[in-house]
Design a protein around this motif. Structure first.
Motif, PDB file in Angstrom:
ATOM      1  N   ARG A 186     -68.534  54.451 -38.935  1.00 31.02           N
ATOM      2  CA  ARG A 186     -68.007  55.097 -37.735  1.00 31.02           C
ATOM      3  C   ARG A 186     -67.947  54.153 -36.537  1.00 31.02           C
ATOM      4  NH1 ARG A 186     -69.792  58.735 -41.145  1.00 31.02           N
ATOM      5  NH2 ARG A 186     -68.865  60.814 -41.167  1.00 31.02           N
ATOM      6  N   SER A 187     -68.224  52.889 -36.784  1.00 30.10           N
ATOM      7  CA  SER A 187     -68.133  51.878 -35.732  1.00 30.10           C
ATOM      8  C   SER A 187     -66.982  50.931 -36.081  1.00 30.10           C
ATOM      9  CB  SER A 187     -69.454  51.100 -35.635  1.00 30.10           C
ATOM     10  OG  SER A 187     -70.531  51.967 -35.345  1.00 30.10           O
ATOM     11  N   LEU A 188     -65.800  51.295 -35.678  1.00 31.24           N
ATOM     12  CA  LEU A 188     -64.608  50.568 -36.096  1.00 31.24           C
ATOM     13  C   LEU A 188     -64.269  49.383 -35.196  1.00 31.24           C
ATOM     14  CD1 LEU A 188     -62.294  53.587 -37.018  1.00 31.24           C
ATOM     15  CD2 LEU A 188     -63.878  52.308 -38.488  1.00 31.24           C
ATOM     16  N   VAL A 189     -64.873  49.301 -34.024  1.00 32.49           N
ATOM     17  CA  VAL A 189     -64.498  48.279 -33.047  1.00 32.49           C
ATOM     18  C   VAL A 189     -65.101  46.902 -33.331  1.00 32.49           C
ATOM     19  CG1 VAL A 189     -64.631  47.640 -30.600  1.00 32.49           C
ATOM     20  CG2 VAL A 189     -64.059  49.991 -31.252  1.00 32.49           C
ATOM     21  N   PRO A 190     -66.372  46.784 -33.634  1.00 32.59           N
ATOM     22  CA  PRO A 190     -66.964  45.441 -33.817  1.00 32.59           C
ATOM     23  C   PRO A 190     -66.291  44.644 -34.928  1.00 32.59           C
ATOM     24  CG  PRO A 190     -68.675  47.101 -33.587  1.00 32.59           C
ATOM     25  CD  PRO A 190     -67.388  47.835 -33.741  1.00 32.59           C
ATOM     26  N   SER A 191     -66.247  43.342 -34.727  1.00 34.41           N
ATOM     27  CA  SER A 191     -65.674  42.445 -35.716  1.00 34.41           C
ATOM     28  C   SER A 191     -66.646  42.246 -36.878  1.00 34.41           C
ATOM     29  CB  SER A 191     -65.365  41.090 -35.078  1.00 34.41           C
ATOM     30  OG  SER A 191     -66.579  40.464 -34.674  1.00 34.41           O
ATOM     31  N   ARG A 192     -66.175  41.581 -37.932  1.00 33.11           N
ATOM     32  CA  ARG A 192     -67.035  41.321 -39.091  1.00 33.11           C
ATOM     33  C   ARG A 192     -68.237  40.462 -38.692  1.00 33.11           C
ATOM     34  NH1 ARG A 192     -63.695  39.358 -44.245  1.00 33.11           N
ATOM     35  NH2 ARG A 192     -65.822  39.423 -45.068  1.00 33.11           N
ATOM     36  N   SER A 193     -68.004  39.471 -37.846  1.00 35.02           N
ATOM     37  CA  SER A 193     -69.113  38.607 -37.423  1.00 35.02           C
ATOM     38  C   SER A 193     -70.116  39.379 -36.571  1.00 35.02           C
ATOM     39  CB  SER A 193     -68.579  37.397 -36.647  1.00 35.02           C
ATOM     40  OG  SER A 193     -67.908  37.807 -35.466  1.00 35.02           O
ATOM     41  N   GLN A 194     -69.633  40.323 -35.758  1.00 34.25           N
ATOM     42  CA  GLN A 194     -70.536  41.138 -34.955  1.00 34.25           C
ATOM     43  C   GLN A 194     -71.348  42.095 -35.824  1.00 34.25           C
ATOM     44  OE1 GLN A 194     -67.679  42.835 -32.255  1.00 34.25           O
ATOM     45  NE2 GLN A 194     -67.764  41.091 -30.854  1.00 34.25           N
ATOM     46  N   ARG A 195     -70.718  42.619 -36.873  1.00 37.60           N
ATOM     47  CA  ARG A 195     -71.437  43.482 -37.806  1.00 37.60           C
ATOM     48  C   ARG A 195     -72.518  42.689 -38.541  1.00 37.60           C
ATOM     49  NH1 ARG A 195     -68.362  48.248 -39.031  1.00 37.60           N
ATOM     50  NH2 ARG A 195     -66.394  48.217 -37.900  1.00 37.60           N
ATOM     51  N   LEU A 196     -72.190  41.463 -38.914  1.00 38.26           N
ATOM     52  CA  LEU A 196     -73.172  40.619 -39.586  1.00 38.26           C
ATOM     53  C   LEU A 196     -74.324  40.297 -38.634  1.00 38.26           C
ATOM     54  CD1 LEU A 196     -74.120  38.947 -41.965  1.00 38.26           C
ATOM     55  CD2 LEU A 196     -72.661  37.066 -41.148  1.00 38.26           C
ATOM     56  N   ARG A 197     -74.011  40.053 -37.367  1.00 37.75           N
ATOM     57  CA  ARG A 197     -75.052  39.787 -36.382  1.00 37.75           C
ATOM     58  C   ARG A 197     -75.994  40.993 -36.269  1.00 37.75           C
ATOM     59  NH1 ARG A 197     -72.038  38.452 -32.075  1.00 37.75           N
ATOM     60  NH2 ARG A 197     -71.977  36.285 -32.734  1.00 37.75           N
ATOM     61  N   PHE A 198     -75.424  42.190 -36.321  1.00 40.79           N
ATOM     62  CA  PHE A 198     -76.253  43.399 -36.285  1.00 40.79           C
ATOM     63  C   PHE A 198     -77.204  43.445 -37.479  1.00 40.79           C
ATOM     64  CE2 PHE A 198     -77.162  47.675 -37.727  1.00 40.79           C
ATOM     65  CZ  PHE A 198     -77.565  48.332 -36.578  1.00 40.79           C
ATOM     66  N   VAL A 199     -76.679  43.199 -38.677  1.00 46.03           N
ATOM     67  CA  VAL A 199     -77.506  43.260 -39.888  1.00 46.03           C
ATOM     68  C   VAL A 199     -78.618  42.214 -39.832  1.00 46.03           C
ATOM     69  CG1 VAL A 199     -77.537  42.959 -42.384  1.00 46.03           C
ATOM     70  CG2 VAL A 199     -75.690  44.260 -41.313  1.00 46.03           C
TER      71      VAL A 199
ATOM     72  N   ARG B 179     -80.451  33.759 -39.964  1.00 48.98           N
ATOM     73  CA  ARG B 179     -79.237  33.420 -40.719  1.00 48.98           C
ATOM     74  C   ARG B 179     -79.279  34.105 -42.085  1.00 48.98           C
ATOM     75  NH1 ARG B 179     -82.587  29.243 -40.377  1.00 48.98           N
ATOM     76  NH2 ARG B 179     -81.501  28.499 -38.527  1.00 48.98           N
ATOM     77  N   LEU B 180     -78.154  34.050 -42.764  1.00 44.52           N
ATOM     78  CA  LEU B 180     -78.072  34.648 -44.100  1.00 44.52           C
ATOM     79  C   LEU B 180     -78.944  33.886 -45.095  1.00 44.52           C
ATOM     80  CD1 LEU B 180     -74.314  35.549 -44.698  1.00 44.52           C
ATOM     81  CD2 LEU B 180     -76.258  37.111 -44.856  1.00 44.52           C
ATOM     82  N   ASP B 181     -79.742  34.628 -45.841  1.00 43.57           N
ATOM     83  CA  ASP B 181     -80.467  34.049 -46.963  1.00 43.57           C
ATOM     84  C   ASP B 181     -80.253  34.974 -48.160  1.00 43.57           C
ATOM     85  OD1 ASP B 181     -82.089  36.247 -46.488  1.00 43.57           O
ATOM     86  OD2 ASP B 181     -83.773  35.091 -45.709  1.00 43.57           O
ATOM     87  N   ALA B 182     -80.933  34.726 -49.250  1.00 41.34           N
ATOM     88  CA  ALA B 182     -80.717  35.522 -50.462  1.00 41.34           C
ATOM     89  C   ALA B 182     -81.031  36.993 -50.225  1.00 41.34           C
ATOM     90  CB  ALA B 182     -81.581  34.967 -51.600  1.00 41.34           C
ATOM     91  N   GLU B 183     -82.109  37.269 -49.507  1.00 41.49           N
ATOM     92  CA  GLU B 183     -82.473  38.665 -49.248  1.00 41.49           C
ATOM     93  C   GLU B 183     -81.418  39.360 -48.389  1.00 41.49           C
ATOM     94  OE1 GLU B 183     -86.043  41.306 -47.093  1.00 41.49           O
ATOM     95  OE2 GLU B 183     -86.130  39.108 -47.121  1.00 41.49           O
ATOM     96  N   ALA B 184     -80.965  38.667 -47.349  1.00 42.44           N
ATOM     97  CA  ALA B 184     -79.962  39.251 -46.461  1.00 42.44           C
ATOM     98  C   ALA B 184     -78.645  39.487 -47.200  1.00 42.44           C
ATOM     99  CB  ALA B 184     -79.738  38.351 -45.257  1.00 42.44           C
ATOM    100  N   ARG B 185     -78.254  38.538 -48.048  1.00 38.35           N
ATOM    101  CA  ARG B 185     -77.018  38.710 -48.817  1.00 38.35           C
ATOM    102  C   ARG B 185     -77.114  39.921 -49.743  1.00 38.35           C
ATOM    103  NH1 ARG B 185     -77.124  32.918 -48.727  1.00 38.35           N
ATOM    104  NH2 ARG B 185     -75.235  32.100 -47.697  1.00 38.35           N
ATOM    105  N   ALA B 186     -78.259  40.089 -50.390  1.00 36.33           N
ATOM    106  CA  ALA B 186     -78.442  41.229 -51.288  1.00 36.33           C
ATOM    107  C   ALA B 186     -78.362  42.537 -50.505  1.00 36.33           C
ATOM    108  CB  ALA B 186     -79.781  41.123 -52.009  1.00 36.33           C
ATOM    109  N   PHE B 187     -78.933  42.547 -49.296  1.00 34.24           N
ATOM    110  CA  PHE B 187     -78.903  43.754 -48.464  1.00 34.24           C
ATOM    111  C   PHE B 187     -77.475  44.067 -48.041  1.00 34.24           C
ATOM    112  CE2 PHE B 187     -79.336  46.319 -44.677  1.00 34.24           C
ATOM    113  CZ  PHE B 187     -80.400  47.161 -44.974  1.00 34.24           C
ATOM    114  N   VAL B 188     -76.734  43.049 -47.618  1.00 36.59           N
ATOM    115  CA  VAL B 188     -75.344  43.249 -47.202  1.00 36.59           C
ATOM    116  C   VAL B 188     -74.511  43.768 -48.372  1.00 36.59           C
ATOM    117  CG1 VAL B 188     -73.241  42.073 -46.468  1.00 36.59           C
ATOM    118  CG2 VAL B 188     -75.414  41.579 -45.326  1.00 36.59           C
ATOM    119  N   ARG B 189     -74.723  43.210 -49.561  1.00 36.64           N
ATOM    120  CA  ARG B 189     -73.976  43.680 -50.738  1.00 36.64           C
ATOM    121  C   ARG B 189     -74.270  45.148 -51.015  1.00 36.64           C
ATOM    122  NH1 ARG B 189     -75.118  38.423 -52.879  1.00 36.64           N
ATOM    123  NH2 ARG B 189     -76.978  39.252 -53.941  1.00 36.64           N
TER     124      ARG B 189
END
Length: 258
Positions: A214-227, A235-245
């Motif tokens: 329901r948050s359509l405005v933020p960019s992909r990089s901003q969404r990644l920054r949130f996560v 920064r992204l590591d194996a745990e973060a990548r698994a969570f994002v997936r």
């Protein structure tokens, strides 16, 4: 019969000053509703704005919520109870657990001739704005302001999940943020559906998925920054990548929608 009301210490004087420190006084108070009453669940529920001057001449602002036979059924209350009773308990739980949320100033409920009635008075969050309103002026904000808001929202949701709770209705309009000289502040509102995170990370991802879709405005990089801020990682590591997936699998399965 009216049960003994809860009155917050910091609201007792101003309510007493205006003779509004009882269920009956708040129930019968003439006030304009901020929107149309909710007439679902076999009863009604309404919200009014209330401004009261205290002994120092300062205006204290509240939202007065009243409902009649607007109930929900739970395992603890199979016959139903006012939804504001459930929200009031959640507000108290959040306060005990240190989760920033709206504040209760008064709460009471009664059964009047077979009608389950409740009054909940909460402090207005006038210094804050919901995330969906921030999105409306997203393009007008500086990069630093956007970064601060993202980090503040992420820290708020992390605090919620660290307490083993989920909001269970985590829409942008329920995440209140403010910018000030020392950074940002954040609070959650509308806690009627909140519950314990029974299924651990699966529940947490469900919360995040609701906010993400329901948050359509933020960019992909901003969404990644949130996560990353939510996970407490630079920064992204194996745990973060698994969570994002895991988050994207749920989002892709349901589809982005408002």
């Amino acid at each position: 019969m009216t049960r003994t009301p809860f009155i917050a210490v910091n609201a007792r004087d101003v309510l007493s000053r205006h003779s509004l420190d009882s269920f009956e006084a708040l129930w019968t108070l003439k006030a304009d509703a901020v929107d149309a009453p909710n007439t679902g669940r076999g009863g009604w529920s309404s919200v009014c704005r209330l401004e009261l001057e205290d002994a120092n001449g300062q205006v204290q602002r509240f939202y007065l919520k009243r409902q009649d036979n607007h109930c929900t059924r739970t395992l603890k209350s199979p016959l139903g109870e006012p939804t504001f009773a459930r929200e009031f308990r959640a507000i108290q739980t959040y306060a005990r657990q240190g989760i920033p949320a709206l504040e209760a100033a008064f709460f009471a409920q009664r059964n009047e001739r077979g009608h389950a009635q409740a009054v909940l008075l909460t402090r207005a969050l006038d210094d804050y704005a919901p995330l969906d309103e921030w999105f409306e002026r997203w393009s007008q904000l500086s990069s630093a302001e956007i970064r601060t808001l993202i980090q503040s929202a992420a820290a708020l949701v992390r605090a919620l999940h660290n307490a083993d709770r989920i909001h269970n209705c985590l829409y942008p309009k329920h995440v209140f943020l403010r910018l000030h000289s020392d950074g940002a502040g954040a609070r959650l509102i509308d806690l009627e559906k909140t519950r314990r995170a029974i299924f651990g990370q699966r529940d947490q991802i469900r919360d995040l998925d609701t906010l993400h879709r329901r948050s359509l405005v933020p960019s992909r990089s901003q969404r990644l920054r949130f996560v990353l801020a939510y996970l407490g990682k630079p920064r992204l590591d194996a745990e973060a990548r698994a969570f994002v997936r895991a988050l994207l699998r749920r989002t892709t399965g349901k589809g982005m929608k408002r």
